[in-house]
Design an enzyme around this catalytic site. Structure first.
Site, PDB file in Angstrom:
ATOM      1  N   GLN A 176     -39.992  -9.573 -19.272  1.00  0.00           N
ATOM      2  CA  GLN A 176     -39.723  -9.789 -17.852  1.00  0.00           C
ATOM      3  C   GLN A 176     -38.587 -10.798 -17.639  1.00  0.00           C
ATOM      4  O   GLN A 176     -38.301 -11.643 -18.483  1.00  0.00           O
ATOM      5  CB  GLN A 176     -40.988 -10.285 -17.153  1.00  0.00           C
ATOM      6  CG  GLN A 176     -42.103  -9.262 -17.058  1.00  0.00           C
ATOM      7  CD  GLN A 176     -42.965  -9.175 -18.297  1.00  0.00           C
ATOM      8  OE1 GLN A 176     -42.712  -9.843 -19.300  1.00  0.00           O
ATOM      9  NE2 GLN A 176     -43.996  -8.347 -18.240  1.00  0.00           N
ATOM     10  N   TRP A 195     -44.866 -15.046 -11.678  1.00  0.00           N
ATOM     11  CA  TRP A 195     -45.703 -15.282 -12.857  1.00  0.00           C
ATOM     12  C   TRP A 195     -46.493 -16.570 -12.710  1.00  0.00           C
ATOM     13  O   TRP A 195     -45.913 -17.654 -12.622  1.00  0.00           O
ATOM     14  CB  TRP A 195     -44.806 -15.348 -14.095  1.00  0.00           C
ATOM     15  CG  TRP A 195     -45.501 -15.509 -15.408  1.00  0.00           C
ATOM     16  CD1 TRP A 195     -46.437 -14.680 -15.959  1.00  0.00           C
ATOM     17  CD2 TRP A 195     -45.269 -16.546 -16.384  1.00  0.00           C
ATOM     18  NE1 TRP A 195     -46.804 -15.145 -17.212  1.00  0.00           N
ATOM     19  CE2 TRP A 195     -46.090 -16.282 -17.490  1.00  0.00           C
ATOM     20  CE3 TRP A 195     -44.427 -17.664 -16.416  1.00  0.00           C
ATOM     21  CZ2 TRP A 195     -46.122 -17.099 -18.628  1.00  0.00           C
ATOM     22  CZ3 TRP A 195     -44.444 -18.478 -17.541  1.00  0.00           C
ATOM     23  CH2 TRP A 195     -45.280 -18.196 -18.636  1.00  0.00           C
ATOM     24  N   ARG A 196     -47.797 -16.443 -12.643  1.00  0.00           N
ATOM     25  CA  ARG A 196     -48.668 -17.601 -12.867  1.00  0.00           C
ATOM     26  C   ARG A 196     -48.865 -17.688 -14.367  1.00  0.00           C
ATOM     27  O   ARG A 196     -49.396 -16.782 -15.001  1.00  0.00           O
ATOM     28  CB  ARG A 196     -50.003 -17.425 -12.141  1.00  0.00           C
ATOM     29  CG  ARG A 196     -50.976 -18.563 -12.429  1.00  0.00           C
ATOM     30  CD  ARG A 196     -52.317 -18.391 -11.722  1.00  0.00           C
ATOM     31  NE  ARG A 196     -53.255 -19.351 -12.280  1.00  0.00           N
ATOM     32  CZ  ARG A 196     -54.161 -19.061 -13.214  1.00  0.00           C
ATOM     33  NH1 ARG A 196     -54.262 -17.819 -13.680  1.00  0.00           N
ATOM     34  NH2 ARG A 196     -54.956 -20.004 -13.681  1.00  0.00           N
ATOM     35  N   ALA A 197     -48.391 -18.775 -14.963  1.00  0.00           N
ATOM     36  CA  ALA A 197     -48.275 -18.863 -16.418  1.00  0.00           C
ATOM     37  C   ALA A 197     -49.633 -18.716 -17.100  1.00  0.00           C
ATOM     38  O   ALA A 197     -50.638 -19.292 -16.665  1.00  0.00           O
ATOM     39  CB  ALA A 197     -47.629 -20.186 -16.814  1.00  0.00           C
ATOM     40  N   ASP A 198     -49.631 -17.961 -18.178  1.00  0.00           N
ATOM     41  CA  ASP A 198     -50.816 -17.821 -19.021  1.00  0.00           C
ATOM     42  C   ASP A 198     -50.689 -18.629 -20.308  1.00  0.00           C
ATOM     43  O   ASP A 198     -51.616 -18.645 -21.119  1.00  0.00           O
ATOM     44  CB  ASP A 198     -51.039 -16.345 -19.364  1.00  0.00           C
ATOM     45  CG  ASP A 198     -49.851 -15.741 -20.097  1.00  0.00           C
ATOM     46  OD1 ASP A 198     -49.848 -15.748 -21.335  1.00  0.00           O
ATOM     47  OD2 ASP A 198     -48.914 -15.281 -19.424  1.00  0.00           O
ATOM     48  N   GLU A 245     -47.919 -11.224 -11.973  1.00  0.00           N
ATOM     49  CA  GLU A 245     -48.919 -11.395 -13.020  1.00  0.00           C
ATOM     50  C   GLU A 245     -49.765 -12.655 -12.851  1.00  0.00           C
ATOM     51  O   GLU A 245     -49.242 -13.733 -12.559  1.00  0.00           O
ATOM     52  CB  GLU A 245     -48.240 -11.459 -14.382  1.00  0.00           C
ATOM     53  CG  GLU A 245     -47.466 -10.199 -14.753  1.00  0.00           C
ATOM     54  CD  GLU A 245     -46.949 -10.262 -16.162  1.00  0.00           C
ATOM     55  OE1 GLU A 245     -47.502  -9.544 -17.026  1.00  0.00           O
ATOM     56  OE2 GLU A 245     -46.008 -11.048 -16.423  1.00  0.00           O
ATOM     57  N   HIS A 246     -51.067 -12.489 -13.067  1.00  0.00           N
ATOM     58  CA  HIS A 246     -52.024 -13.570 -13.328  1.00  0.00           C
ATOM     59  C   HIS A 246     -52.408 -14.405 -12.116  1.00  0.00           C
ATOM     60  O   HIS A 246     -52.988 -15.491 -12.291  1.00  0.00           O
ATOM     61  CB  HIS A 246     -51.522 -14.506 -14.435  1.00  0.00           C
ATOM     62  CG  HIS A 246     -51.083 -13.827 -15.670  1.00  0.00           C
ATOM     63  ND1 HIS A 246     -51.840 -12.880 -16.314  1.00  0.00           N
ATOM     64  CD2 HIS A 246     -49.930 -13.945 -16.394  1.00  0.00           C
ATOM     65  CE1 HIS A 246     -51.188 -12.442 -17.382  1.00  0.00           C
ATOM     66  NE2 HIS A 246     -50.029 -13.064 -17.453  1.00  0.00           N
ATOM     67  N   GLU A 282     -50.447  -7.880 -14.702  1.00  0.00           N
ATOM     68  CA  GLU A 282     -51.594  -8.276 -15.509  1.00  0.00           C
ATOM     69  C   GLU A 282     -52.476  -9.154 -14.637  1.00  0.00           C
ATOM     70  O   GLU A 282     -51.996 -10.098 -14.001  1.00  0.00           O
ATOM     71  CB  GLU A 282     -51.166  -9.048 -16.759  1.00  0.00           C
ATOM     72  CG  GLU A 282     -50.523  -8.180 -17.817  1.00  0.00           C
ATOM     73  CD  GLU A 282     -50.190  -8.960 -19.079  1.00  0.00           C
ATOM     74  OE1 GLU A 282     -50.501 -10.181 -19.136  1.00  0.00           O
ATOM     75  OE2 GLU A 282     -49.620  -8.382 -20.006  1.00  0.00           O
ATOM     76  N   TYR A 319     -55.928 -13.916 -16.849  1.00  0.00           N
ATOM     77  CA  TYR A 319     -56.695 -13.922 -18.085  1.00  0.00           C
ATOM     78  C   TYR A 319     -57.951 -14.786 -17.988  1.00  0.00           C
ATOM     79  O   TYR A 319     -58.919 -14.563 -18.697  1.00  0.00           O
ATOM     80  CB  TYR A 319     -55.843 -14.494 -19.234  1.00  0.00           C
ATOM     81  CG  TYR A 319     -54.685 -13.665 -19.692  1.00  0.00           C
ATOM     82  CD1 TYR A 319     -54.483 -12.351 -19.255  1.00  0.00           C
ATOM     83  CD2 TYR A 319     -53.765 -14.192 -20.606  1.00  0.00           C
ATOM     84  CE1 TYR A 319     -53.404 -11.609 -19.689  1.00  0.00           C
ATOM     85  CE2 TYR A 319     -52.690 -13.458 -21.051  1.00  0.00           C
ATOM     86  CZ  TYR A 319     -52.502 -12.166 -20.599  1.00  0.00           C
ATOM     87  OH  TYR A 319     -51.430 -11.434 -21.053  1.00  0.00           O
TER      88      TYR A 319
END
Length: 640
Positions: free
Chosen positions: A193, A476-479, A510-511, A532, A535
Site C-alpha cells: 500500500q 491505516w490504523r497501524a498493526d 485497514e484496522h 483488513e 487484528y
C-alpha cells in the site's frame, strides 16, 4: 536543495549569505560540470571563474529553481553518472529499512537521458522516497536501467514485500537494462500500500513480485496513467492490485482482487477465478470520471510549473497516448513553498492570499489547522511530507464547497491528542454543492494512526463535498510499530463520505475499530476496495456494532442511500488475540439498492494463526470465511 549559478549572485555578500544558508550551487563551464557542496569549495570556484573569463555559463545550464529545501535532489543529464549513482544509492541505503523514520526525500530528474546501454543507471527506492521526472510528458525523462523495489528480509525464509509502503515513481520512461543482476534482471516493483506508480512508461520485463527470495508475499498496490511494453507484467503473489487508465502488454495472474478500470490490454472480466479465463479479474471498460494527479515540471524556457490535468469522462488508456496530457499549467510563482519550519498560520495565510501550496519533504508538527479557502487550489506534496496535529485539531481542512481543490502526495499522521479527523473536504454537506465539471481530487493521500509514534484520531478522512474523486487512498490504523494497541492508537473510522457523486479508485482502509468506511452520499462509486479488519479486539464484547450484531462491517452504506455502485471489493480477517472474534458482515448496504449495484465482493480468512472470522459477505448473503476455509476467497458476484 536550491541550485543557482554563480553568475546570478550580484555580490560576494549575496554569495556568502546563500552559502551559509545551505544553498548548493552548481556551475556549468565549458569544462566538465563542477559541483560544489560547501562554502570553501564554492569560494575556490568563484575565484577560479573570476580569474578565467574565457569560461562562460553553458547555454544548457539548469534552470533556476526556488528553495525546495535540503531533501530534494535535482539531477540533470550533464552531471557525472557516478555522482548521481552515489547520491541515489546513499539515500536508498538509509531508507530501504527506515519504515518509521523521519527522513523524507524527493529525487527529481530534469528532462534528458540518464544511463546508457553499456552503463545503465539502476537504483533502489526505499521508504518516504519519491522519484519523478521533471518533463511535461513521461518521454521527456528517460532512464536506461531500472528503478526498483525488492523484498525486505527479516530473517531466513522471511523475505516479503508486505510492508513496502510510502514510496512513489512517476513521470518518466524506463528502458529496462539490468546486466549482471541475475535473478533480479528486469524492472522489479515489489510494493504494497501507499506506493503508487503514475505516468511511467516501462519498456521491457516488469514484475510486481520479488520472486528472488521467499516467501515473497506482497499486498499492493496502485498504478495509473502508465504504459508497459515488451513484456507481460508478473503479478505473482500480489494479493490485490488496482490499475487505472493505463496500457498493458499482458498480465500473468490474479490472487484475490485484481481490478482494471479504463485499461487498454486489460484481462477480460473473470470473477471469481476460473480455469477458462484465469483471474480473479474485475474489469471496467472505461473509468467514469477521472482527473490525474498534478505534477511539477520544467517548461521549454527553463521555468518551473505545476501541471494540472483536465477532467476526463468515460476514459480509456493513458492521458498522454496521443500527445500532451490535456490540462493547464500554474507557474511556480503562484505557490507558497513550505518547509517543516513554516507555521500552520503562515501556510494558511498564504493560502488565504490566493497562493497554491507545495509541501517539501519533512515532518510538519502543526499547532493549528491548515485551511484551504479558495476553489481550485493545488496542494502538492513532494517527498511524502507528513502532517501531524499536536493539539487534537484537524490537520487540514478545505472550507466551503471545496470546488476544484487538488491535494496530492501527503501523509497525515495522528498526533498525541485525539483529533476528530485528520483531513476534511468541505465544511458541511449543505453548503458543499459543487460543479461536476471541476471536481476536487485527492491523489495518493495517506493516513496513519500509530506506527511511527502513539497517536489517535476519531476519523481519518471526511468528505462532505459532492463530486470528489478519491484516487489512491490508504487509511491505516497501524498493526505494528510504535504506540500500537487496542487502547493506544484508537480510531473509529477511516473514511466517511457525506457528499453525493463521490468516486473512489483504489480505496485501502485497514484496522479501524468501528466501521472502516461509512458511505452516506448518493450516487457514489467505488472501484477497488481493500480492507483488513482490526487484528486486536480483545474480546467479542469489546467489538460489537449493536446488541446481537458481532463486530463491525468494513463498508457501511447508510440506510437512506438510494444509489451506490461498487466493483472489486474485499475484506479480510486476522484476529490475533487468541480468542474467537467474529464479524457478522463485511459489507452492510440497503437491500433496496437497484439490482446489481455491487459487483465482485469477497472475504478472506487470512491465517490459520488467527481465530473467528467473517460470517457473511454482504448483509446476510455469502458464506463464512473462518478456519474451515483459510486463504480461500468467499465471493458474491452481484448484489442485490
Amino acid at each position: 536543495m536550491r541550485i543557482r549559478s554563480l553568475a546570478l549572485f550580484k555580490s560576494k555578500r549575496e554569495f556568502k549569505s546563500n552559502c551559509s544558508r545551505g544553498v548548493i550551487m552548481r556551475v556549468s563551464f565549458r569544462v566538465p560540470l563542477l559541483v560544489a557542496r560547501n562554502c570553501a569549495t564554492l569560494g575556490v570556484l568563484l575565484a577560479a571563474s573570476l580569474a578565467l573569463p574565457s569560461y562562460t555559463r553553458s547555454a544548457t545550464s539548469s534552470p533556476i529553481q526556488p528553495n525546495f529545501g535540503a531533501n530534494i535532489y535535482i539531477f540533470n543529464p550533464s552531471m557525472p553518472q557516478s555522482e548521481i549513482q552515489a547520491t541515489v544509492d546513499s539515500i536508498a541505503s538509509q531508507q530501504v529499512s527506515n519504515q518509521f523514520g523521519t527522513q523524507r526525500y524527493a529525487l527529481l530528474f530534469e528532462p534528458g537521458t540518464y544511463g546508457s546501454s553499456t552503463n545503465p543507471l539502476n537504483f533502489q527506492v526505499g521508504y518516504y522516497t519519491a522519484v519523478a521526472g521533471l518533463g511535461l510528458s513521461p518521454g521527456d525523462v528517460v532512464i536506461n536501467g531500472s528503478i526498483y523495489v525488492r523484498n525486505q528480509c527479516f530473517g531466513p525464509g522471511n523475505c516479503i514485500a508486505l510492508v513496502n509502503f510510502w514510496r512513489s515513481l512517476s513521470n518518466l520512461t524506463i528502458n529496462v537494462n539490468t546486466p549482471g543482476f541475475g535473478c533480479y534482471s528486469g524492472e522489479f516493483w515489489a510494493v504494497s500500500q501507499a506506493a503508487p506508480m503514475r505516468r511511467v512508461h516501462v519498456n521491457g520485463f516488469a514484475t510486481l513480485m520479488d520472486y528472488c527470495s521467499g516467501p515473497s508475499y506482497a499486498s499492493g498496490g496502485f498504478m495509473a496513467d502508465v504504459e508497459f511494453d515488451g513484456s507481460t507484467i508478473v503479478n505473482g503473489s500480489q494479493q490485490q492490485w488496482m490499475v487505472r487508465n493505463s496500457k498493458l502488454d499482458g498480465w500473468t495472474n490474479g490472487v484475490w482482487n485484481q481490478v482494471f478500470s479504463g485499461v487498454v490490454g486489460a484481462p477480460a472480466q473473470c470473477f471469481p477465478s476460473q480455469k477458462s479465463c484465469g483471474g480473479p479479474y474485475t474489469t471496467l471498460a472505461t473509468s467514469p470520471v477521472t482527473r490525474e494527479a498534478p505534477y511539477l515540471y520544467i517548461d521549454s524556457s527553463g521555468n518551473y510549473n505545476v501541471f494540472v490535468p483536465s477532467v476526463q469522462l468515460n476514459s480509456l488508456g493513458t492521458t498522454w497516448a496521443a500527445g500532451a496530457t490535456p490540462g493547464t499549467s500554474i507557474p511556480i510563482q503562484s505557490f507558497f513553498i513550505a518547509s517543516p519550519t513554516d507555521s500552520a498560520a503562515s501556510t494558511t495565510a498564504a493560502l488565504a492570499s490566493g497562493k497554491n501550496l507545495i509541501l517539501t519533504p519533512g515532518v510538519y508538527p502543526l499547532d493549528q489547522t491548515i485551511e484551504i479557502t479558495h476553489p481550485d487550489t493545488v496542494v502538492l506534496g513532494l517527498g511524502f511530507p507528513t502532517l501531524i496535529p499536536q493539539k487534537g485539531q484537524i490537520a487540514m481542512r478545505s472550507v466551503g464547497g471545496a470546488k476544484g481543490v487538488m491535494i496530492s502526495g501527503i501523509l497525515f499522521d495522528a498526533g498525541p491528542i485525539t483529533s476528530p479527523a485528520l483531513l476534511e473536504i468541505g465544511t458541511g454537506h449543505a453548503g458543499s454543492k459543487t460543479d461536476a465539471s471541476d471536481p476536487s481530487v485527492l491523489s495518493d493521500v495517506f493516513f496513519r494512526i500509530g506506527g511511527a509514534a502513539a497517536g489517535s484520531a476519531t476519523n481519518s478522512l471526511i468528505v462532505n463535498s459532492d463530486n470528489v474523486i478519491l484516487d489512491d487512498i490508504w487509511a491505516w490504523r497501524a498493526d505494528h510499530g510504535n504506540g500500537v494497541g487496542w487502547t493506544s492508537n484508537t480510531a473509529d473510522t477511516g473514511v466517511i463520505v457525506n457528499g453525493d457523486n463521490v468516486t473512489a479508485y483504489g480505496l485501502f482502509v485497514e484496522h479501524y475499530q468501528k466501521y472502516e468506511v461509512i458511505w452516506n452520499g448518493n450516487g457514489g462509486t467505488t472501484v477497488f476496495f481493500q480492507n483488513e479488519m482490526p487484528y486486536d479486539p480483545p474480546s467479542q464484547a469489546a467489538w460489537m456494532e449493536a446488541p446481537g450484531v458481532n463486530g463491525w462491517a468494513a463498508f457501511k452504506v447508510a440506510d437512506n442511500v438510494t444509489s451506490v455502485s461498487g466493483y472489486g471489493m474485499g475484506s479480510y480477517s486476522f484476529f490475533n488475540q487468541g480468542v474467537p472474534i467474529y464479524a457478522a458482515h463485511a459489507f452492510e448496504v440497503p437491500t433496496t439498492l437497484p439490482a446489481s449495484s455491487l459487483h465482485d465482493l469477497l472475504t478472506i480468512f487470512l491465517s490459520t494463526a488467527g481465530s473467528g472470522g467473517i460470517l457473511n459477505v454482504v448483509n446476510d448473503t455469502g458464506g463464512s470465511s473462518t478456519i474451515a476455509n483459510p486463504d480461500v476467497p468467499v465471493t458474491v458476484v452481484s448484489y442485490p
